[in-house]
Design an enzyme around this catalytic site. Structure first.
Site, PDB file in Angstrom:
ATOM      1  CB  CYS A  86      -0.717   0.511   0.965  1.00 14.07           C
ATOM      2  SG  CYS A  86      -2.133   1.254   1.402  1.00 14.07           S
ATOM      3  CB  CYS A 116      -0.642   2.188   3.897  1.00 10.74           C
ATOM      4  SG  CYS A 116      -2.288   1.785   3.127  1.00 10.74           S
ATOM      5  CG  ASP A 117       3.383   1.404   4.553  1.00  9.90           C
ATOM      6  OD1 ASP A 117       2.753   1.381   5.628  1.00  9.90           O
ATOM      7  OD2 ASP A 117       3.287  -0.171   4.485  1.00  9.90           O
TER       8      ASP A 117
END
Length: 321
Positions: free
Chosen positions: A136, A139-140
């Site tokens: 992701c 997300c990261d």
């Protein structure tokens, strides 16, 4: 007419399921959440969550799930940890058959079975998930400021996310097993013009390497057979996601071409009394925050479907006026 054991059964205990369960238990519905493993779903393998509102300093995926579970438990959410063998969603009473033969029935169902990222299935991928291997970019990505990272994939998602990652990383290397991308032309043009993006063609990742601090390199093999090593601190595997829809295939639910469940904005599926929330839904964004929001909407829709009836429990009138 058969009497259902529950007003609502929630299938799956990720953020969507836990939020739906919290709302239902707090709303005094007779509700059961069924989860085959530990609650949390994919969040459990997320090393750090930095974009969930209210947690200014971020927290681990495990800690976020722990807090979500405790919050639902505070309202007495009933949970059963078991593997589901089959679902029958037709008719007014829905049934959930467990692997041990037990049959549970409910007037409404919320499907929160989630999805899973497609993986490379190579050495090091599992060991470094959450410590350099990610699925992701949204997300990261912020964890890789001024670092050199790699993206595996050649479709729209991979190229969109590679472009997104250039906001943080100093260099993004796209590794693709073919000699050309499958992404749309406009995305390709943007990627080819971005000076932070390099491409390695006709190549597969053979192994993710690193140490206790995380990923430090990738072993690659070109189609010709020659191997090479590139230094990176992160690998984003973006080759698609697969819905956890095995239990749903025998039911007349409308799905998209990828097998994800189609719902309206109130999370209602094509089958009356059946709702879906979280990553199993057909949608573009899959984040913890929108899974939780969808879980709340799905539960409120289920309550509306039930006619806002309270559970059959005796009133406590012992307190004095």
């Amino acid at each position: 007419m058969q009497q259902a054991q529950y007003q609502l059964i929630i299938v799956g205990g990720g953020p969507a399921g836990l939020t739906a369960g919290l709302y239902a238990a707090r709303g005094r519905l007779k509700v059961l959440l069924v989860e085959k493993g530990a609650t949390g779903g994919q969040v459990l393998v997320t090393d750090w969550v930095d974009n969930y509102p209210g947690f200014i300093d971020g927290l681990s995926g495990f800690d976020l799930v722990d807090k979500m579970t405790a919050h639902a438990d505070r309202f007495g959410l009933e949970k059963k940890y078991a593997t589901i063998a089959s679902l029958d969603l037709a008719g007014e009473i829905k049934s959930v058959t467990l692997e041990d033969g037990e049959v549970l029935t409910a007037s409404t169902i919320i499907l929160c079975t989630g999805a899973r990222p497609r993986k490379l299935d190579i050495p090091g991928e599992y060991e470094f998930t959450g410590r350099g291997v990610s699925y992701c970019a949204t997300c990261d990505g912020p964890f890789y400021r001024n670092q050199e990272i790699a993206v595996v994939g050649g479709g729209n998602t991979a190229i969109q996310d590679a472009l997104h990652l250039t906001k943080f990383a100093s260099k993004v290397t796209v590794i693709h097993r073919r000699g050309e991308l499958r992404a749309t032309k406009i995305l390709q043009e943007k990627a080819f013009c971005n000076q932070k993006i390099d491409f390695i063609w006709n190549t597969k990742v053979l192994e993710v390497r690193g140490d206790k601090t995380g990923v430090d390199s990738l072993l690659l093999r070109h189609h010709r057979g020659d191997e090479s090593v590139i230094k990176v601190t992160g690998l984003f595997v973006l080759i698609g996601i697969a819905p956890n829809n095995e239990l749903l295939r025998a039911n007349p639910l409308q799905t998209d071409e990828g097998g994800f469940v189609v719902t309206d904005e109130e999370m209602a599926t094509s089958v009356p009394g059946v709702f879906a929330a979280g990553d199993i839904r057909s949608k573009r964004s899959r984040q913890i925050i929108n899974a939780a929001g969808e879980g709340a909407v799905a539960e409120l829709s289920a309550e509306h479907y039930l006619g806002n009836k309270a559970p059959d429990t005796p009133l406590n009138c012992s307190e004095k006026d």
